[in-house]
Design an enzyme around this catalytic site. Structure first.
Site, PDB file in Angstrom:
ATOM      1  N   CYS A   1       5.778  -3.545  -0.254  1.00 63.59           N
ATOM      2  CA  CYS A   1       6.474  -2.350  -0.702  1.00 63.59           C
ATOM      3  C   CYS A   1       8.051  -2.306  -0.048  1.00 63.59           C
ATOM      4  CB  CYS A   1       5.716  -1.137  -0.484  1.00 63.59           C
ATOM      5  SG  CYS A   1       4.169  -1.167  -1.428  1.00 63.59           S
ATOM      6  N   SER A   2       8.031  -3.093   1.070  1.00 59.37           N
ATOM      7  CA  SER A   2       9.321  -2.905   2.009  1.00 59.37           C
ATOM      8  C   SER A   2      10.426  -3.913   1.296  1.00 59.37           C
ATOM      9  CB  SER A   2       8.935  -3.201   3.291  1.00 59.37           C
ATOM     10  OG  SER A   2       8.215  -2.060   3.897  1.00 59.37           O
TER      11      SER A   2
END
Length: 399
Positions: free
Chosen positions: A175-176
């Site tokens: 997700c980063s």
């Protein structure tokens, strides 16, 4: 010798103190699938599956060998996450109680892959907003939580489809990925390697979600975003990147075990059966409460510390564009960073419509809600997720 050494030293010092080229976010793009699934539709499908499972395994449930599946509800989903709907590439497959997965046919090697196609659409949106030809881009990064194949890289496929020279590669930080991608692009620009970078975030999260798991069947949606980062001396407008910071901490609390070694781990006789379908650990798995407890303070402290390092007052940030995973996480982080209850305009929430779109979430928030800034005002793009991983990008509106 002495004169030569003396004359060389100042020159080396001057070279060592030359300012690095600053990077600017000059444009963003968004591709949103046409199909959307409401919570009501998703709950109806899941409950039909659960009822069928309980009926088929009634004897085992009665004997205590199996646990009956508990129905889901709209109220449960919205209280747990704040999500109300999600966009998906294939609605019919997800809502089919006998399938509970999107139906995305495999394409031939001569066709543009699904991830690349989504990325190209988002990229073209960004390039149109930028107003310059794609040929001025020197690098393409595909930063996403899942790649549909190991190689050739999706980024190279996007590069070819858009007619871009230079180089391209894929990167995955769950997700980063987008903030890690922005940092990577800014570093390329700072070093003088390129003058402009295209970063794309195609996410088909519905394909790695276990729609048969009540605790997570509602979390994800599909989307693609794009960001163009350009050297300051070339940029006409946009957002100056004041600073970026990355952080990772090992944790198994968010995990996906699907990979190329799955087949090699099977006993003889079971090799042909390898498939992520029905194997829960080969899809998205998380311990939600542990993630909340670990990640929220980690990210909140990271933002405040990074702001102090940059000389930015976090309580004076005009807007937060946070990763869109869970409304409770975002509200907690917003309060900690701003030191008060944020308004909806200050702490942007888009997950009610888009759900969790992994790396793309914070970029969707920025893309849709970056208006109203005066030159010199600051904001924060921040993502966090599996790894654990987190990235902060402080930006300031240019004159």
């Amino acid at each position: 010798m002495s004169r030569s050494s003396g004359s060389e030293r100042p020159r080396r010092q001057r070279q060592g103190t030359l300012a690095m080229t600053k990077a600017v976010i000059v444009a963003t793009g968004l591709f949103t699938p046409e199909q959307s699934i409401s919570n009501e539709e998703l709950v109806t499908a899941y409950n039909a599956f659960a009822a069928r499972f309980n009926e088929q395994h009634a004897a085992g449930i009665a004997a205590g060998d199996l646990e009956a599946l508990t129905p889901s509800s709209v109220e449960f989903i919205e209280k747990a996450s704040g999500i109300k709907s999600r966009f998906v590439l294939d609605k019919a497959g997800v809502l089919d109680p006998a399938r509970m997965a999107p139906n995305i046919p495999e394409r031939s090697n001569d066709q543009l892959s699904v991830l690349a196609e989504m990325a190209v659409k988002a990229a073209r949106d960004a390039i149109a907003a930028w107003g310059k030809p794609a040929s001025e881009i020197g690098a393409v990064l595909c930063a996403a939580s899942n790649m549909q194949r190991p190689y050739p890289a999706m980024a190279i496929e996007v590069q070819q489809a858009l007619g871009i020279d230079g180089f391209a590669f894929d990167m995955n930080v769950a997700c980063s990925s987008a903030t890690f991608g922005i940092k990577t692009a800014a570093d390329f620009i700072a070093s003088g390697s390129v003058k402009a970078v295209l970063m794309v975030n195609p996410e088909i999260c519905s394909a790695h979600l276990n729609f048969r798991d009540r605790d997570s069947h509602f979390i994800f949606g599909d989307v693609a975003t794009a960001v163009i980062i350009e050297a300051e001396d070339q940029a006409i407008d946009g957002w100056e990147i004041l600073g970026t910071r990355l952080k990772t901490v090992m944790s198994n609390n968010i995990r996906n075990n699907f990979g190329f070694l799955n087949k090699a781990a099977l006993p003889t006789g079971e090799v042909e059966a390898v498939s992520p379908t029905g194997l829960s650990d080969k899809m998205f798995v998380q311990q939600g409460r542990k993630v909340f407890k670990d990640v929220v303070p980690m990210v909140s402290d990271m933002i405040v510390d990074h702001a102090a390092e940059l000389g930015v007052d976090p309580t004076g940030l005009k807007r937060l564009w946070l990763h869109q995973a869970n409304i409770n996480m975002n509200q907690f982080i917003g309060r900690k960073v701003l030191g008060r209850e944020p308004t909806p305009e200050e702490n942007v929430i888009i997950l009610d419509d888009y759900a969790n779109t992994s790396s793309a979430g914070s970029i969707i928030a920025f893309h849709l809600h970056h208006g109203g800034f005066q030159p010199g005002e600051t904001g924060l793009i921040c993502s966090f997720g599996a790894g654990y991983s987190a990235g902060t990008v402080f930006v300031r509106k240019r004159a």
